[in-house]
Design an enzyme around this catalytic site. Structure first.
Site, short mmCIF file in Angstrom:
data_model
loop_
_atom_site.label_atom_id
_atom_site.label_comp_id
_atom_site.label_asym_id
_atom_site.label_seq_id
_atom_site.Cartn_x
_atom_site.Cartn_y
_atom_site.Cartn_z
N GLY A 56 15.42 62.31 46.60
CA GLY A 56 15.35 63.72 46.21
C GLY A 56 16.78 64.22 46.03
O GLY A 56 17.63 64.01 46.90
N VAL A 82 18.75 61.08 50.15
CA VAL A 82 19.36 62.23 49.48
C VAL A 82 20.20 61.76 48.29
O VAL A 82 21.13 60.95 48.44
CB VAL A 82 20.23 63.03 50.47
CG1 VAL A 82 20.92 64.19 49.76
CG2 VAL A 82 19.38 63.53 51.63
N LYS A 83 19.84 62.27 47.13
CA LYS A 83 20.54 61.87 45.89
C LYS A 83 21.68 62.86 45.66
O LYS A 83 21.48 64.09 45.62
CB LYS A 83 19.55 61.91 44.73
CG LYS A 83 19.80 60.89 43.66
CD LYS A 83 18.59 60.83 42.74
CE LYS A 83 18.85 60.00 41.52
NZ LYS A 83 17.74 60.06 40.58
N VAL A 84 22.88 62.30 45.48
CA VAL A 84 24.10 63.12 45.44
C VAL A 84 24.90 62.74 44.18
O VAL A 84 25.03 61.55 43.88
CB VAL A 84 24.96 62.83 46.70
CG1 VAL A 84 26.26 63.60 46.67
CG2 VAL A 84 24.16 63.14 47.97
#
Ligand code: G3P
Length: 219
Positions: A56, A82-84
């Site tokens: 996400g 967590v997509k960064v």
């Protein structure tokens, strides 16, 4: 090689799971916007459905805000990654998340230098965008080759997650290079099953047996 589905469509994910071919899911803001569903509840619903990692993405670009949004996403379910984005603030946040035990997927990677930085920051996954490089006349798969080699040279734990996949050829090339994961649009997953000779062969088998006039149990 693990297969993730690159989608926010619950029905596609359910079908992929039923087929036994989905190890995880990646989403991004564009995909969730296209689904017409709310942001966080969509990531949460997918994470509940899928046993494996579900990426996400944060919508923030500033360090503190990335941390706030990443912690919120991570708190939705244990399997949320967590997509960064690959920026200085993003990679700084990746290092902080790593200390907190939050796994990250660094997105929008278009060069080996960027991939090296993401690994040094402690990313769990790096997402080289192959199709978008092909679109601008570069050879996207060369990037995968470089990243796999570099990570191998230094023993980085960061997994290579081939993204922006457009065709089965991308999957075969990525698998040949030893990429850890590919994230596929549902259409590409479907295409992987297909070969015209399979269809022709199956039609012929069934037609030949039908000509005998006997059923499955009859001897
Ligand atoms: O999820 C990131 C990536 O796979 C996007 O692909 O097709 O929008 O370039 P694409």
């Amino acid at each position: 090689m693990q297969f993730f589905l690159d989608t926010a469509e619950i029905q596609e994910i359910q079908t992929g799971l039923d087929w036994g071919m989905v190890d995880g899911v990646t989403t991004n803001p564009s995909l969730i916007a296209k689904s017409g569903r709310p942001y966080l509840p969509t990531v949460q619903a997918i994470a509940k459905l899928v046993p494996g990692p579900v990426s996400g993405e944060v919508l923030a670009t500033e360090y503190n805000e990335i941390l706030t949004q990443g912690r919120r996403l991570s708190g939705l379910a244990e399997n949320v990654v967590v997509k960064v984005p690959l920026t200085p603030a993003g990679l700084r946040a990746v290092a902080t998340f790593k200390k907190e035990g939050i796994r990250t997927n660094v997105t929008l990677c278009f060069s080996a230098a960027q991939a090296l930085l993401a690994a040094k920051a402690g990313a769990a996954y790096i997402s080289p965008f192959i199709g978008r490089l092909d679109d601008v006349g570069e050879e996207g798969m060369e990037l995968v080759d470089q990243v796999v080699t570099i990570y191998h040279n230094y023993g980085f734990d960061t997994k290579v997650l081939v993204a922006s996949v457009r065709s089965p050829i991308h999957i075969i090339q990525a698998a040949s290079l030893g990429a850890d994961v590919a994230t596929l649009p549902f259409k590409v997953l479907e295409q992987l099953y297909k070969h015209p000779l399979t269809d022709v062969g199956l039609d012929r088998f069934l037609a030949d047996w039908k000509k005998t006039g006997k059923n499955f149990e009859e001897s």
